[in-house]
Write a protein that holds these residues in place. Structure first.
Motif, PDB file in Angstrom:
ATOM      1  N   GLN A 395       0.862  -1.169   0.000  1.00  0.00           N
ATOM      2  CA  GLN A 395       0.000   0.000   0.000  1.00  0.00           C
ATOM      3  C   GLN A 395       0.903   1.224   0.000  1.00  0.00           C
ATOM      4  N   SER A 400      -4.788   7.870   1.083  1.00  0.00           N
ATOM      5  CA  SER A 400      -5.171   8.407  -0.218  1.00  0.00           C
ATOM      6  C   SER A 400      -4.681   7.523  -1.351  1.00  0.00           C
ATOM      7  N   GLY A 401      -3.838   6.560  -1.013  1.00  0.00           N
ATOM      8  CA  GLY A 401      -3.232   5.756  -2.062  1.00  0.00           C
ATOM      9  C   GLY A 401      -3.985   4.468  -2.297  1.00  0.00           C
ATOM     10  N   GLY A 402      -3.336   3.564  -2.999  1.00  0.00           N
ATOM     11  CA  GLY A 402      -4.001   2.307  -3.289  1.00  0.00           C
ATOM     12  C   GLY A 402      -3.055   1.156  -3.055  1.00  0.00           C
ATOM     13  N   ILE A 419       0.421   6.556 -10.235  1.00  0.00           N
ATOM     14  CA  ILE A 419      -0.946   7.002 -10.515  1.00  0.00           C
ATOM     15  C   ILE A 419      -1.578   6.100 -11.573  1.00  0.00           C
ATOM     16  N   GLY A 422      -3.059   3.109 -10.227  1.00  0.00           N
ATOM     17  CA  GLY A 422      -4.211   3.258  -9.342  1.00  0.00           C
ATOM     18  C   GLY A 422      -3.836   3.618  -7.919  1.00  0.00           C
ATOM     19  N   SER A 423      -2.571   3.973  -7.700  1.00  0.00           N
ATOM     20  CA  SER A 423      -2.189   4.421  -6.374  1.00  0.00           C
ATOM     21  C   SER A 423      -1.574   5.807  -6.508  1.00  0.00           C
ATOM     22  N   THR A 493     -16.396   6.451  -7.241  1.00  0.00           N
ATOM     23  CA  THR A 493     -16.072   7.329  -8.365  1.00  0.00           C
ATOM     24  C   THR A 493     -16.713   8.707  -8.180  1.00  0.00           C
ATOM     25  N   LYS A 496     -14.800  10.729  -5.614  1.00  0.00           N
ATOM     26  CA  LYS A 496     -13.539  11.222  -6.185  1.00  0.00           C
ATOM     27  C   LYS A 496     -13.774  12.461  -7.048  1.00  0.00           C
ATOM     28  N   SER A 506      -9.309  11.552  -2.890  1.00  0.00           N
ATOM     29  CA  SER A 506      -8.479  10.348  -2.926  1.00  0.00           C
ATOM     30  C   SER A 506      -8.923   9.275  -1.929  1.00  0.00           C
ATOM     31  N   ASN A 509      -9.720   5.676  -2.928  1.00  0.00           N
ATOM     32  CA  ASN A 509      -8.672   4.898  -3.599  1.00  0.00           C
ATOM     33  C   ASN A 509      -8.408   3.513  -2.993  1.00  0.00           C
ATOM     34  N   SER A 513      -9.011   0.513  -5.510  1.00  0.00           N
ATOM     35  CA  SER A 513      -7.872  -0.254  -6.012  1.00  0.00           C
ATOM     36  C   SER A 513      -7.933  -1.708  -5.534  1.00  0.00           C
TER      37      SER A 513
END
Lengths: 597, 132
Positions: A395, A400-402, A419, A422-423, A493, A496, A506, A509, A513
């Motif tokens: 992760q 905010s990441g994926g 990005i 997807g992260s 979605t 976002k 984010s 995410n 993800s």
């Protein structure tokens, strides 16, 4: 007079500090005096070495011997053996997990081999509370050169040429940001250092401020000169007491030497810095929320534009950069834009600091060139997955990441690739997960974090994330339907697309993800009502294997809710209605008669 | 504390301060410098390795030679203690035996500065594993 022959560097970062590094330092100092070695040996406190997994660290110079997990009780032996007799204390050397060989020189350790240290160049090398050690390593040289030999425009040009991008997460080109702030006309401007590090598991900003506070002060002053600001503010969370203390010491020293204050180094440039404390809200890492918090208002974001570079703190043009971004800047001016741009990938230059955490052997802080692959980071620097389990995901980018999977192991790490996968880069948290982690539960964990940290200003984030969390909760409890997975996708979605600030934009995410990369796990939870990692308690059943149970009654006596019944020497039975899935019976049973289904 | 008034002041100050952390800088890339390893096990110390090491450090400082002096364990040539291994950048390490204070100065004069060999060299009689 004898010359100093040894420097003993003792890590003074938060992690090592917590495991008695202060006592170790005091002990060494006492021992040096009692053995009459003051003229030969010096014990010095430094910042973080990064190898927190094996702290407290003591490094012997000049022979680079790297002692790990040192205890105050080991000090006498180190002094006696290493310094006086010249023999290494083998049991305290790092042991290579694969070859089982003891490695004494840190340069030969897998953990350090692939690292390039720019932002962390002084961490674990100098005493952060001594400005003279910083000056000896080119400290304030970049500031002096820029002030006396360059126009602000020329300096900004160098920064643009270097290709440095913001290390706080967004990756906005730093030189461009400075240029925009410079072009706005105003009597008063501000530069801000964003030290509100909020990603769970990320601690690079703290380590830089603890290990090398002067680099941030120097870079902020350069920023002030280039953008036309005379005032700098450091927004730091109050939970970082050690970083605050070292920063304050550094600021005081810097003023004494004339690097802050009026007419710096004989020029007509004046600049000073103040500290502002944050109360630890995640959203205050977003620059508009950060600025409101500094103004004494609620830490809520506002719509951009206007960008802070036009109207920021107190309505004045404000340039906000992150701690790690600042730490790169003096080096760029000392070594040149071309040197910096030669490291990294086409669109992401230089290095990135990552905080390695989770199910990995070498937990710690690493700085690697952009473009390195996840495989190199996890298996070569990180030493692989703990207990030889199977790698499942990593992760990045915090809440905010994926999650990236095995498929991404050979993807070069840079802003754009992450990005695309997807992260995102985020501030550089990297949490490694193995086969025992349930991806649905992980998504739920991060969502819970964002639900708690949402400021509540805009509805998509306030209400939408709450609904996302409820849907995930439903799935982990075994009540999910196929429709819920679609709902998760759609709602995610929408959140976002419609949220006001970076937090909401984010926050879905982690959920999105994991649906993309681990759809099979979601389907198992929904259709088969199963959690393969045995994390989701509602989907687990503790059962007694009749053939193995001898009726010793140990499990029944240890069950906190009396859910197990059965006579002596009879097969026992677990009442699924009463069972709270605490696992006490599994732990106690000596015959392996309890299994998880 | 006198404030720094110019870039030249800062550079001068840095020059003076460098010595403070020189020891650490050197260990960052020892391969580009002359490395002197003094065997300091019981046998070495008993035959005067400590004084030899001190001589090397003092002489290098006095003559402004860029070198790293470290101590190491027993090299195995106990009959020839104190023993000293000198590695010049790009050259194979050479081990000298029976090094006393006088000989230490001669090694610096002859081998380190002029590249002339000094008697008492212990021939290479081993192979290290990583070369095979």
């Amino acid at each position: 007079m004898a010359k100093i022959k040894y420097h003993m560097l003792v890590c003074g970062g938060t992690a090592c500090h917590a495991s008695q590094s202060e006592e170790i330092l005091t002990k060494f100092k006492e021992l040096i005096v009692s053995k009459g070695l003051e003229t030969e040996v010096q014990a010095i406190k430094t910042g973080c070495f990064g190898f927190c997994e094996k702290g407290p660290i003591v490094k012997m110079m000049p022979d680079n011997t790297f002692y790990t997990q040192v205890k105050p009780g080991d000090c006498a032996e180190i002094l006696e053996e290493h310094i006086i007799k010249g023999r290494k204390v083998t049991r305290l050397l790092y042991q290579d997990p694969e070859t089982k060989e003891r490695i004494s020189d840190s340069r030969h350790m897998g953990f350090y081999k692939k690292q390039i240290r720019i932002a962390l160049r002084n961490c674990g090398f100098i005493n952060p509370e001594n400005i003279e050690e910083y000056i000896a390593r080119d400290g304030y040289l970049a500031l002096g050169t820029v002030l006396t030999e360059m126009s602000p425009e020329a300096a900004i040009e160098i920064l643009k040429k270097s290709g440095l991008r913001g290390r706080g997460g967004g990756g906005f080109p730093t030189g461009l940001k400075w240029e925009i702030t410079r072009k706005v006309k105003a009597a008063q401007k501000y530069v801000v250092c964003n030290a509100d590090e909020g990603d769970p598991g990320a601690f690079m900003d703290r380590s830089i401020l603890e290990g090398d506070p002067h680099t941030v002060i120097e870079a902020m002053a350069i920023n002030g000169y280039c953008t036309g600001a005379s005032k700098g503010l450091v927004y730091i969370r109050a939970e970082y007491p050690l970083a605050v203390e070292r920063l304050k010491i550094a600021m005081k020293q810097s003023r004494e030497y004339g690097f802050l204050g009026e007419d710096i180094m004989g020029t007509d440039f004046s600049f000073d810095i103040d500290i502002r404390y944050g109360a630890g809200a995640f959203v205050c890492g977003e620059e508009t929320a950060l600025i409101h918090s500094m103004e004494g208002l609620r830490g809520e974001p506002t719509v951009k534009p206007p960008f802070p570079s036009e109207s920021g703190y107190m309505g004045k043009p404000t340039n906000v950069n992150n701690v790690e971004t600042y730490a790169n800047i003096p080096v760029i001016f000392n070594k040149g834009a071309d040197w910096f741009a030669s490291i990294g990938t086409a669109r992401s230059k230089g290095t990135k600091v990552f905080a390695l955490a989770g199910k990995i052997n070498n937990v710690g802080l690493i700085e690697v060139p952009m473009g390195i692959t996840l495989r190199e980071v996890i298996y070569e620097i990180g030493g692989g997955i703990r207990d030889d389990k199977e790698f499942k995901a990593v992760q990045t980018g915090g809440p905010s990441g994926g999650c990236l999977t095995k498929r991404h192991l050979d993807t070069p790490i840079d802003y754009d690739n992450l990005i695309a996968a997807g992260s995102m880069m985020g501030s550089g948290g990297m949490i490694v997960m193995d086969e025992d982690d349930c991806m649905v539960a992980i998504a739920k964990f991060y969502l819970q974090f964002t639900v708690e940290e949402s400021c509540g200003k805009c509805s998509p984030c306030r209400i939408g994330n709450k609904r996302l969390h409820e849907l995930l909760e439903k799935i982990t409890q075994g009540n999910g339907t196929m429709e819920d997975i679609d709902k998760l996708r759609n709602l995610g979605t929408v959140i976002k697309d419609t949220s006001l600030c970076g937090l909401g934009q984010s926050s879905p995410n982690p959920a999105l993800s994991t649906i993309d990369n681990f759809l099979d796990e979601y389907l198992e939870h929904v259709k088969d009502k199963k959690c393969r990692s045995k994390v989701c308690k509602s989907l687990m059943q503790y059962l007694v294997v009749p053939d193995k149970c001898i009726g010793c009654t140990l499990c029944a006596r240890n069950c906190p809710v009396n859910a197990i019944s059965g006579e002596r020497k009879q097969v026992h039975l677990i009442d699924q209605e009463k069972c709270i899935k605490c696992g006490a019976c599994l732990e106690k049973c000596k015959f392996g008669a309890i299994i998880i289904n | 504390m006198e404030k720094i008034k110019s870039l030249a002041d800062l550079k001068k100050m840095q020059e003076n301060l460098r010595a403070k952390i020189e020891l650490r800088e050197k260990s960052n890339d020892p391969d580009t410098r002359i490395q002197v390893k003094v065997a300091m096990a019981t046998c070495g110390i008993a035959s005067g390795a400590k004084e030899v090491m001190e001589t090397f450090i003092e002489e290098f400082t006095k003559r402004n030679i860029d070198a790293v002096v470290t101590q190491t364990g027993c090299m195995g040539y106990c009959y020839a203690e104190p023993t000293v291994e000198v590695t010049k950048p790009g050259a194979e390490p050479i081990t000298f035996g029976y090094v006393d204070v006088k000989k230490a100065s001669r090694i610096i004069d002859k081998y380190i500065i002029n590249n002339e060999l000094v008697d008492g060299i212990i021939p290479v009689n081993y192979q290290s594993i990583d070369k095979n």
